[in-house]
Structures are given as structure tokens and as C-alpha cells.
Write a protein that holds these residues in place. Sequence first.
Motif, short mmCIF file in Angstrom:
data_model
loop_
_atom_site.label_atom_id
_atom_site.label_comp_id
_atom_site.label_asym_id
_atom_site.label_seq_id
_atom_site.Cartn_x
_atom_site.Cartn_y
_atom_site.Cartn_z
N THR A 108 0.84 -1.20 0.00
CA THR A 108 0.00 0.00 0.00
C THR A 108 0.87 1.25 0.00
OG1 THR A 108 -1.88 1.08 1.11
CG2 THR A 108 -0.16 0.19 2.53
N ASN A 109 0.29 2.36 -0.41
CA ASN A 109 0.99 3.64 -0.41
C ASN A 109 0.82 4.30 0.96
OD1 ASN A 109 2.13 6.14 -0.85
ND2 ASN A 109 0.52 6.87 -2.24
N LEU A 110 1.88 4.33 1.74
CA LEU A 110 1.82 4.89 3.09
C LEU A 110 1.64 6.40 3.10
CD1 LEU A 110 4.63 2.77 4.76
CD2 LEU A 110 2.17 2.50 5.01
N ALA A 111 1.87 7.05 1.96
CA ALA A 111 1.71 8.50 1.89
C ALA A 111 0.35 8.90 1.32
CB ALA A 111 2.82 9.11 1.03
N TYR A 112 -0.50 7.93 1.07
CA TYR A 112 -1.81 8.21 0.46
C TYR A 112 -2.70 9.00 1.42
CZ TYR A 112 -6.41 7.33 -1.58
OH TYR A 112 -7.67 7.47 -2.12
N ASP A 113 -3.36 10.01 0.88
CA ASP A 113 -4.30 10.83 1.66
C ASP A 113 -5.68 10.69 1.02
OD1 ASP A 113 -5.81 12.75 2.96
OD2 ASP A 113 -4.19 14.22 3.03
N PRO A 114 -6.65 10.09 1.72
CA PRO A 114 -7.98 9.85 1.13
C PRO A 114 -8.74 11.12 0.77
CG PRO A 114 -7.99 9.37 3.49
CD PRO A 114 -6.56 9.58 3.10
N LYS A 115 -8.28 12.26 1.23
CA LYS A 115 -8.99 13.50 0.88
C LYS A 115 -8.95 13.77 -0.62
CE LYS A 115 -5.28 16.95 1.33
NZ LYS A 115 -4.76 18.10 2.09
N TRP A 116 -7.98 13.15 -1.33
CA TRP A 116 -7.88 13.35 -2.77
C TRP A 116 -8.74 12.37 -3.55
CZ3 TRP A 116 -6.27 17.90 -3.25
CH2 TRP A 116 -5.19 18.39 -2.53
N SER A 117 -9.50 11.54 -2.86
CA SER A 117 -10.35 10.56 -3.54
C SER A 117 -11.59 11.24 -4.08
CB SER A 117 -10.74 9.44 -2.56
OG SER A 117 -11.51 8.47 -3.20
N ALA A 118 -11.39 12.03 -5.13
CA ALA A 118 -12.46 12.87 -5.67
C ALA A 118 -12.93 12.37 -7.03
CB ALA A 118 -11.96 14.32 -5.79
N TYR A 119 -13.62 11.24 -7.02
CA TYR A 119 -14.14 10.69 -8.28
C TYR A 119 -15.45 11.39 -8.61
CZ TYR A 119 -10.54 7.31 -7.40
OH TYR A 119 -9.31 6.73 -7.15
N ALA A 120 -15.57 11.82 -9.86
CA ALA A 120 -16.70 12.63 -10.29
C ALA A 120 -16.93 12.36 -11.77
CB ALA A 120 -16.38 14.11 -10.05
N PRO A 121 -18.02 12.90 -12.35
CA PRO A 121 -18.29 12.65 -13.78
C PRO A 121 -17.15 12.99 -14.72
CG PRO A 121 -20.24 13.54 -12.73
CD PRO A 121 -19.14 13.60 -11.70
N GLY B 78 -25.92 0.02 -10.70
CA GLY B 78 -24.53 0.43 -10.76
C GLY B 78 -24.27 1.58 -9.81
N ILE B 79 -23.23 1.44 -9.00
CA ILE B 79 -22.90 2.45 -7.99
C ILE B 79 -21.52 3.01 -8.26
CG2 ILE B 79 -22.63 2.90 -5.52
CD1 ILE B 79 -24.46 0.41 -5.08
N ASP B 80 -21.44 4.30 -8.54
CA ASP B 80 -20.16 4.94 -8.83
C ASP B 80 -20.35 6.45 -8.88
OD1 ASP B 80 -17.77 5.96 -10.16
OD2 ASP B 80 -17.37 3.91 -10.79
N PRO B 81 -19.53 7.22 -8.14
CA PRO B 81 -19.68 8.69 -8.17
C PRO B 81 -19.34 9.30 -9.52
CG PRO B 81 -17.74 8.06 -6.93
CD PRO B 81 -18.49 6.79 -7.20
N SER B 82 -18.63 8.55 -10.39
CA SER B 82 -18.25 9.09 -11.70
C SER B 82 -19.18 8.66 -12.81
CB SER B 82 -16.81 8.67 -12.04
OG SER B 82 -16.75 7.30 -12.38
N VAL B 83 -20.25 7.95 -12.48
CA VAL B 83 -21.15 7.46 -13.51
C VAL B 83 -21.87 8.61 -14.21
CG1 VAL B 83 -23.21 7.18 -12.05
CG2 VAL B 83 -22.86 5.67 -14.02
N VAL B 84 -22.09 8.44 -15.50
CA VAL B 84 -22.84 9.42 -16.29
C VAL B 84 -24.01 8.67 -16.93
CG1 VAL B 84 -22.78 11.08 -18.20
CG2 VAL B 84 -20.74 10.73 -16.78
N PRO B 85 -25.17 8.65 -16.29
CA PRO B 85 -26.31 7.92 -16.83
C PRO B 85 -26.63 8.36 -18.26
CG PRO B 85 -26.75 8.62 -14.58
CD PRO B 85 -25.48 9.30 -15.00
N GLY B 86 -26.83 7.39 -19.12
CA GLY B 86 -27.13 7.70 -20.51
C GLY B 86 -25.92 7.78 -21.41
#
Length: 407
Positions: free
Chosen positions: A72-85, A143-151
Amino acid sequence: MIQQHLTQNLEQIQTPEESICPNCSHQGLSIFYEVHNVPVHSCLMLSNQQEALDFPRGDILLGYCHHCGFITNLAYDPKWSAYAPNYEDQQSFSPTFNKFALDLANHLIKKHDLHNKDIMEIGCSKGDFLLLLCELGNNRGVGIDPSVVPGRVESVAGDRVIFIPEYYDQHHAQYVGDFICCRHTLEHIQPTAEFLQKLRHSIGTRTQTTVFFEVPDTHRVLKDSAFEDIYYEHCSYFTPGSLSRLFRNNGFAVTDLHRSYGNQYLLIEARPVAVTSDKIHPLEESIEQTASNVQAFASKIQKHLERWKRYLQKLQSQGKRTVIWGSGSKCVAFLTTLDAVDQVQYVVDINPHRQGKFIPGVGKEIVSPEFLRDYQPDHVIVMNSIYCQEIQQMLNTMGLMSEVIAL
């Protein structure tokens, strides 16, 4: 200035002695690979070059767990987990990838009798694979995903599929049905055991539900020194052994485990069980074997990077026109790890939703393959060798004599 920034980052993270493995909770991980000042996302599409160049950066410190073999990446910061369309990872514009997806969907439908069933996909991206499963088996899907674009993806199964633009959580338990699919998502999640526990709890007593996950195979990354497959948003790295141990330790029995897609992907199938399973799959390597592979990677990676640096510098000194084919995460890792942004002129991608956008941290504008007709590159560096034949055919069709070089 950059070095000062890196020092601050290093002071903020845990030391190996204090770190805890997200897979097994064992304390103390050994750092064996470091890359600093890399973009925290590779696939967020940006509209202008300055925005891309100013994109936030972080560090990669890969730590190895001697107890379960997880990396695993020990320097990973979850605040950057910004998945979007605008997170653009759709691969279905490639005939090579589409054939793989079609074959996989047909295999799963036949093996698990997925006909008129309820399917949930966690991390469904733009919905391609879920829609395919529902088309071919007349299934119903969520389907569950914050980056999904229905259609985005047209399908005859569209009226039988619901898309939810959220991160998977406990309240989605109501959608658990006959089959749960999760492809290329788990490597983006650092609290891996917590995630599997949440999934197992969501399934509850529905022990006939089959779970299918697909992740990159880190055994290949270590063996081939594939540094281009190490990037910030991939905070979790699995080998067959560490992936199986994760599932067994969190209420699942592993029913199948194999490699696919040129041995790049690990595919695991599991069933929820009430009693911890101790059955080891033949593909699993021992923890000692993984430790040996980690040591081998650490001992040879620097020479591998230096060879690539010298090669790119040679092409630049000779005035060669060099482009990269594939603008995704591998491209970002390749250019930033080698500090070679100025040695490659253009980045090509067949995904029309990427073209005209700019790459985070790199600043290159993504161009279409047609751009190469006029540019006439001398060398095309392909980020994934499995696409070489497909790319060579496109170059031939355009009458280009460029040399194709695969990582």
C-alpha cells in the motif's frame, strides 16, 4: 521549493513502525519504493493547461506487509479521492478491450447462470460492463459509482439498470441480489479489510450471492518493474496471495482465482461463508515468495528507470518526434516518474471524451489518432503492450511508418 514540500509530506506520514496494514491490521510495513511530487489523480479531465499544471500533487511510498503480503501507499491521503463525472476511465472505445469484456461477460453469465437475475456493480464507471451483463442475460442491474454518467452508454438494457452516483456504503445493502461485480475499484480503496467487511455485512444471510472482483496483478508489476502501473490513486496493490487472504479473512471462501488480459489482471470469485475458510487456491504465492519479488523489484527498479531516461534523452537529442499512445494513468506515471514531460511532444487517445482535455500534472493536451496524419511521428510509445496490434493497424491505415515501442 519542491524538496521542502516533499520533506513536509514525509514528516506528516507514519513511520513504517507505526503504520498498520489495511489488509490484516499487522503493524509495521517496510518501504521499498518512493516517487515524489506526482499528481494525485490521473484521469480527471481538465479544460486548460494551467489548471493541469497546477493540479495537486502527493507522494508514493510503497510499504510491504510481512504478515499478509499486501502493498500500500503509506503517503496516500484519502482526501484526494475525488471521483466525479469528469473522471474519465472508459476503455470501451478499444476493440481489443471490448472483446475481453464481451468474452468475460459471456463467461460469467454461463458459469453462474446469470439469466433474469439481479446484479449489482460497485465502481461501475460509465456502466459499460453492467449494461453488457444485463443485455446478454436479460438481467436487472444497479450500478454504484460517483463518476457514472447515466445515458453515456446506449443499451437495450437501459430501462433495467439503475445508476447511483455515490460511493458504495452500507445503505446500498438493499440492492444486493444474485451477483456482485466490482472491477478495478478495490485498488483505489485503502481500508481494504473495512470495505470487505462492509460488503460481507451487506450480503448478510444471502450466502448464494456470488462476488466477482477484478484488480491489477501486482505480481507482474514487481516481476517486470512496471513502474507505469504505480500511481497515486492506486493506493492498494494485490498479488494472488494477498487478495485471497483478504477475502478469506473477511467472511468469504475463494471459489476461483485466475489471471487474464495478458496476465495483467487478477480475477477472483468468492462466496460468503459463516465459518472462515482455510482453503488455499493453487495460484496463490506464499508470503515469502512475495517478499522475494519485492526485494528483486527494489534492487533493479532504479536501473530500469535510468535506461528509459537515457532512451528518451537520446530520442530528444536526435530530434525525433515522439508521442505516447494512451493518456491514462500509465501515461501520467510514465512521464512523471521519469520526469520526461518535455521529451514527449504529444499524447494520443482514442477516447473522444479525453480529446482536447489536458492531463493532470503533465499539462499535455490529448489529441486524436487522426492528428498523427499531419504530425508524422518517428516513434509511438504504447503504454500497454496488449494494444500494439490494434494501434499498428490504425497507423498502417493512416499510412504512417512510425516505430511502435511497447513498455
